[in-house]
Design a protein around this motif. Structure first.
Motif, PDB file in Angstrom:
ATOM      1  N   UNK A 175     102.399   0.199  96.535  1.00 24.53           N
ATOM      2  CA  UNK A 175     101.102  -0.383  96.862  1.00 24.53           C
ATOM      3  C   UNK A 175     100.778  -1.603  96.024  1.00 24.53           C
ATOM      4  N   UNK A 176     101.709  -2.044  95.195  1.00 19.00           N
ATOM      5  CA  UNK A 176     101.475  -3.260  94.427  1.00 19.00           C
ATOM      6  C   UNK A 176     101.143  -4.422  95.333  1.00 19.00           C
ATOM      7  N   UNK A 177     101.740  -4.373  96.513  1.00 22.25           N
ATOM      8  CA  UNK A 177     101.530  -5.494  97.419  1.00 22.25           C
ATOM      9  C   UNK A 177     100.510  -5.190  98.489  1.00 22.25           C
ATOM     10  N   UNK A 178      99.785  -4.093  98.322  1.00 17.88           N
ATOM     11  CA  UNK A 178      98.752  -3.783  99.308  1.00 17.88           C
ATOM     12  C   UNK A 178      97.418  -4.335  98.847  1.00 17.88           C
ATOM     13  N   UNK A 179      96.479  -4.365  99.790  1.00 23.26           N
ATOM     14  CA  UNK A 179      95.164  -4.931  99.474  1.00 23.26           C
ATOM     15  C   UNK A 179      94.209  -3.894  98.941  1.00 23.26           C
ATOM     16  N   UNK A 180      94.441  -3.434  97.727  1.00 26.34           N
ATOM     17  CA  UNK A 180      93.526  -2.452  97.144  1.00 26.34           C
ATOM     18  C   UNK A 180      92.303  -3.199  96.613  1.00 26.34           C
ATOM     19  N   UNK A 181      91.082  -2.719  96.870  1.00 27.48           N
ATOM     20  CA  UNK A 181      89.892  -3.378  96.320  1.00 27.48           C
ATOM     21  C   UNK A 181      90.040  -3.514  94.805  1.00 27.48           C
ATOM     22  N   UNK A 182      89.700  -4.683  94.248  1.00 30.95           N
ATOM     23  CA  UNK A 182      89.960  -4.947  92.832  1.00 30.95           C
ATOM     24  C   UNK A 182      89.490  -3.855  91.869  1.00 30.95           C
ATOM     25  N   UNK A 183      88.262  -3.326  92.041  1.00 31.52           N
ATOM     26  CA  UNK A 183      87.862  -2.344  91.034  1.00 31.52           C
ATOM     27  C   UNK A 183      88.688  -1.061  91.090  1.00 31.52           C
ATOM     28  N   UNK A 184      89.349  -0.825  92.213  1.00 28.04           N
ATOM     29  CA  UNK A 184      90.113   0.406  92.331  1.00 28.04           C
ATOM     30  C   UNK A 184      91.555   0.239  91.883  1.00 28.04           C
ATOM     31  N   UNK A 185      91.962  -1.005  91.676  1.00 26.75           N
ATOM     32  CA  UNK A 185      93.379  -1.257  91.390  1.00 26.75           C
ATOM     33  C   UNK A 185      93.828  -0.532  90.143  1.00 26.75           C
ATOM     34  N   UNK A 186      95.029  -0.042  90.193  1.00 25.74           N
ATOM     35  CA  UNK A 186      95.571   0.619  89.003  1.00 25.74           C
ATOM     36  C   UNK A 186      95.101   2.055  88.916  1.00 25.74           C
ATOM     37  N   UNK A 187      94.269   2.343  87.938  1.00 23.61           N
ATOM     38  CA  UNK A 187      93.896   3.723  87.652  1.00 23.61           C
ATOM     39  C   UNK A 187      93.101   4.381  88.771  1.00 23.61           C
ATOM     40  N   UNK A 188      92.106   3.629  89.293  1.00 28.52           N
ATOM     41  CA  UNK A 188      91.221   4.223  90.288  1.00 28.52           C
ATOM     42  C   UNK A 188      91.971   4.737  91.506  1.00 28.52           C
ATOM     43  N   UNK A 189      92.803   3.885  92.094  1.00 28.69           N
ATOM     44  CA  UNK A 189      93.498   4.291  93.311  1.00 28.69           C
ATOM     45  C   UNK A 189      94.507   5.391  92.997  1.00 28.69           C
ATOM     46  N   UNK A 190      95.020   5.380  91.764  1.00 27.33           N
ATOM     47  CA  UNK A 190      95.968   6.447  91.407  1.00 27.33           C
ATOM     48  C   UNK A 190      95.279   7.794  91.417  1.00 27.33           C
ATOM     49  N   UNK A 191      94.066   7.844  90.876  1.00 22.14           N
ATOM     50  CA  UNK A 191      93.307   9.089  90.902  1.00 22.14           C
ATOM     51  C   UNK A 191      93.129   9.578  92.328  1.00 22.14           C
ATOM     52  N   UNK A 192      92.714   8.656  93.200  1.00 21.18           N
ATOM     53  CA  UNK A 192      92.419   9.077  94.565  1.00 21.18           C
ATOM     54  C   UNK A 192      93.690   9.532  95.276  1.00 21.18           C
ATOM     55  N   UNK A 193      94.779   8.789  95.082  1.00 19.60           N
ATOM     56  CA  UNK A 193      96.032   9.195  95.731  1.00 19.60           C
ATOM     57  C   UNK A 193      96.500  10.542  95.210  1.00 19.60           C
ATOM     58  N   UNK A 194      96.384  10.742  93.900  1.00 19.44           N
ATOM     59  CA  UNK A 194      96.785  12.035  93.341  1.00 19.44           C
ATOM     60  C   UNK A 194      95.943  13.144  93.941  1.00 19.44           C
ATOM     61  N   UNK A 195      94.635  12.875  94.102  1.00 21.80           N
ATOM     62  CA  UNK A 195      93.774  13.874  94.723  1.00 21.80           C
ATOM     63  C   UNK A 195      94.270  14.219  96.115  1.00 21.80           C
ATOM     64  N   UNK A 196      94.645  13.194  96.884  1.00 21.94           N
ATOM     65  CA  UNK A 196      95.132  13.457  98.241  1.00 21.94           C
ATOM     66  C   UNK A 196      96.448  14.222  98.210  1.00 21.94           C
ATOM     67  N   UNK A 197      97.332  13.873  97.266  1.00 22.94           N
ATOM     68  CA  UNK A 197      98.597  14.609  97.170  1.00 22.94           C
ATOM     69  C   UNK A 197      98.341  16.064  96.789  1.00 22.94           C
ATOM     70  N   UNK A 198      97.344  16.255  95.909  1.00 25.56           N
ATOM     71  CA  UNK A 198      97.042  17.627  95.509  1.00 25.56           C
ATOM     72  C   UNK A 198      96.576  18.434  96.711  1.00 25.56           C
ATOM     73  N   UNK A 199      95.750  17.804  97.553  1.00 28.25           N
ATOM     74  CA  UNK A 199      95.305  18.500  98.759  1.00 28.25           C
ATOM     75  C   UNK A 199      96.509  18.864  99.612  1.00 28.25           C
ATOM     76  N   UNK A 200      97.459  17.907  99.701  1.00 33.05           N
ATOM     77  CA  UNK A 200      98.667  18.187 100.473  1.00 33.05           C
ATOM     78  C   UNK A 200      99.425  19.379  99.924  1.00 33.05           C
ATOM     79  N   UNK A 201      99.557  19.430  98.585  1.00 34.90           N
ATOM     80  CA  UNK A 201     100.296  20.514  97.975  1.00 34.90           C
ATOM     81  C   UNK A 201      99.605  21.852  98.136  1.00 34.90           C
ATOM     82  N   UNK A 202      98.297  21.826  98.399  1.00 33.23           N
ATOM     83  CA  UNK A 202      97.613  23.098  98.589  1.00 33.23           C
ATOM     84  C   UNK A 202      98.179  23.833  99.784  1.00 33.23           C
ATOM     85  N   UNK A 203      98.815  23.087 100.678  1.00 33.53           N
ATOM     86  CA  UNK A 203      99.391  23.742 101.847  1.00 33.53           C
ATOM     87  C   UNK A 203     100.453  24.746 101.422  1.00 33.53           C
TER      88      UNK A 203
END
Lengths: 245, 215, 247
Positions: A175-203
């Protein structure tokens, strides 16, 4: 069979990162590049593989209630002065872990100075990494039955953590080359993606909790003679203890 | 702040915003996710961390000149572990009910990377009073995030705050529930904590552009 | 000259001193406080047992025990007898409530006969039979005191846990869960069925007391399953005693 079950359970169902959120600090901070993530992940597997069985031995022969029975029978569970040193668990586990990490640090510095530099403060922080201590503490509270199983648990928990950090590092690189909103870049989007992966793993967790009346046999016990009931109860209790683990 | 010099008050105020341990320094995440399903747990944890960091930073700062560098980490860990165990024992003896709630957190406090992180980054190289302030400041910064996350998770997940029903009764269908609102049980599960923190980071960095990363 | 703190001998010396100081400090604290802690645990057991049989100071929807200074007296007043059942034989023991169920379960695993404590209480002419049970939740141990009448219908229950998740599994201690058990039948048509913590109960207010089921807590499936297993495995051991009561 027990080994295989524990192996897969620890990687997918009880995944250290997605199910119990252990070791998040290093997970979030060292996942910018796949190469460093792989290095840290491998170090975690290695440290867990050694410290969990070691701490199991410590717990079994020194810390547990009645563990000092080999020194003198009166210290045992049925003895007169049962010794329970489990309040020392934290400190002793941490001592073994810190020593192992010191060893790993020396080895890494010698064989791969570049990895050593990119890991920076997080190598010594492995000692505090809740994943490593958590591995030993879970081994203790889930009453893992043998040193072989403890080794299995250490390795498979490590592999679970390794998979998690590998996945997030790969995604972050993409996602380095994706259009992540500036305030979310780096740590913020990582948190959210990890949250989504965690939901996936709940399966995967659904394999344990799915259905209402599942594998545990619903035995309707009729009130017959007390001896039979006692024996049946004992058997069921023993089986259930194994199944719940 | 009349008591503290400008430099000193920075030690307390910085971690509350621009140098927040969780959202900027990336420390202390594990516990922020694990126990924030209830606001009360967040508050209890914050108070415990305040105590351990305040006292811990002071102790490390006091002995900083005599610690052998090779076993630095072990010494720090020992100090934290010993502090936490003593607190736990004292609570068990004098405030038994409270100690039962806390014992879940004991392990989490010992491995809380914030404590070790601040020992390394500050207490090892600074005087006692300043280390104390740094400890308090970081604990408060940690606490703020925990309380915000706990507030939203408990409110949206169980409709309660500190155990009190604030949106009405979900079984009897009073208050907000009368309009068909249902508790979002998902908020009680840990992945949502991650997403809430992500959103907090979003808000924080929108307000302070200097914190934005390159990628 | 190498800084003092870098020398190996100093490191070893410091380490030894630190171990001695910390070890002594912890050992001293632990032993100085040991008795107070043991006393607190004893009082807690008494409070839990009384709670299960309905002797408590519940207010609103919070669970409140009899206060610490009054509990000794209350315990003497309401608990009329304490039994230990072992292999069908009953013996009286006023300290039966101090028996450590975890130790009993471990001892039974190595083949010894299991000792089952049972506390008999009386309140307003009604008799209560309270059994201590123990099981496994999601993270760590869970335990409970279940008060029954002579037909094994639950009169009250108190649940507790070591390390369940706050807001989820930890809610087994909340009144909304514990109160659900009051009036529930453990037996059904003469056979022991226990009580299942069920997601498909379809009875959130728990009005049906003979379905052998209780509404589960959302998000705490495994803790709930642990409660079900604990009730089934442990209370089943008391069935012979209750059968004898009837005869």
């Amino acid at each position: 069979m027990e080994h295989i079950e524990l192996f897969f359970k620890s990687i997918f169902i009880d995944n250290m990162v997605f199910a119990t959120f252990l070791g998040m600090c290093s997970y979030l901070a060292v996942s910018k590049k796949v190469s460093t993530a792989v290095g840290l992940g491998a170090a975690v597997i290695f440290v867990l593989a050694i410290t969990v069985p070691l701490n199991w031995l410590l717990d079994q022969y020194i810390l547990k209630e009645g563990a000092l029975v080999w020194l003198d029978p009166k210290y045992g569970v049925n003895g007169s002065e049962t010794m329970d040193l489990s309040f020392l668990s934290f400190i002793m586990f941490i001592a073994t872990i810190a020593t192992m990490v010191q060893l790993v640090e020396i080895v890494v510095e010698k064989f791969s100075p570049s990895l050593y530099n990119s890991l920076g403060i997080f190598l010594p922080l492995i000692a505090v990494n809740c994943a490593i201590l958590g591995g030993s503490l879970f081994m203790q509270s889930r009453e893992i039955a043998s040193v072989g199983l403890a080794f299995n648990y250490g390795v498979s928990s490590g592999i679970g953590w390794f998979l998690a950090i590998l996945a997030i590092a790969a995604i972050r690189e993409k996602i380095r080359y994706s259009n992540v909103p500036p305030p979310l870049r780096g740590l913020g989007i990582t948190f959210i993606i990890t949250g989504l992966m965690a939901i996936g793993f709940m399966s995967f967790g659904g394999m344990l909790t799915g259905g209402d009346e599942e594998a545990k046999e619903e035995k309707t016990v009729s009130v017959n003679s007390s001896e039979e009931t006692e024996k049946e109860a004992k058997d069921l209790a023993n089986n259930n203890i194994k199944a719940v683990k | 702040m009349g008591l503290l010099s400008k430099k000193d008050s920075k030690l307390i105020l910085d971690p509350l915003a621009d140098n927040n341990p969780i959202t900027i320094q990336v420390l202390g995440i594990c516990s922020a996710l694990a126990i924030t399903a209830q606001l009360k747990a967040s508050i209890v944890m914050t108070i415990s961390v305040l105590f351990v960091m305040g006292v811990g930073n002071v102790v490390i700062s006091l002995i900083r000149n005599v610690i052998p560098s090779k076993i630095r980490i072990i010494v720090q860990l020992t100090v934290v572990a010993a502090l936490v165990i003593i607190v736990d024992l004292v609570l068990k003896a004098f405030a038994y009910e409270l100690s039962k709630e806390l014992s879940v957190f004991v392990g989490l406090i010992i491995t809380n990377c914030i404590i070790m992180g601040r020992f390394e980054a500050f207490a090892l190289g600074n005087g006692v009073w300043r280390s104390f302030l740094d400890g308090i400041g970081n604990a408060l910064g940690y606490g703020i995030i925990l309380i915000i996350v706990g507030f939203f998770r408990e409110l949206l997940g169980s409709g309660t705050l500190l155990g009190f029903q604030v949106l009405g009764d979900p079984i009897d269908k009073t208050g907000v529930y009368a309009f068909g609102y249902e508790n979002n049980g998902f908020m009680l599960l840990s992945p949502m904590a991650l997403i809430v923190v992500g959103l907090i980071i979003w808000v924080q960095r929108s307000r302070n552009k200097a914190l934005i990363e390159d990628h | 000259m190498e800084k003092r703190t870098e020398k190996n001998s100093y490191t070893v010396f410091f380490a030894i001193i630190m171990v001695i100081v910390v070890g002594a400090l912890l050992a001293f604290t632990a032993s100085a406080l040991k008795e107070r802690i043991a006393e607190n645990k004893r009082i807690e057991k008494q409070q839990n047992i009384l709670y299960a049989m309905g002797v408590n100071e519940n207010e609103g929807n919070k669970a409140n025990f009899v206060s610490k200074d009054k509990v000794g007296e209350s315990f003497q007043k309401y608990i009329t007898n304490q039994l230990i059942i072992q292999e069908g034989n009953e013996s009286q023991d006023d300290n039966a409530y101090l028996i450590d169920i975890k130790k009993e379960q471990e001892s039974a695993k190595s083949g010894n006969a299991r000792r089952l404590p049972l506390f008999i209480g009386e309140k307003e002419g009604k008799k209560f039979y309270i059994a201590p049970i123990r099981g496994k939740g999601l993270w760590d141990a869970i335990w409970a005191y279940v008060a029954m009448d002579e037909n094994m219908v639950v009169q009250g229950a108190y649940f507790d846990h070591k390390g369940e998740t706050p807001g989820l599994g930890a809610n087994i201690k909340e009144r909304f869960f514990m109160d659900d058990f009051i009036g529930e039948h453990l037996m059904s048509n003469g056979t022991f069925k226990g009580i299942t913590v069920s997601k498909s109960n379809g009875d959130p207010k728990n009005e049906d007391k003979t379905d052998n089921e209780v509404d589960a807590i959302a998000g705490s499936t495994i803790t709930g399953d642990g409660v079900t297993a604990m009730i089934r495995n442990e209370l089943k051991l008391y069935v012979p005693y209750f059968k004898n009561l009837k005869n």
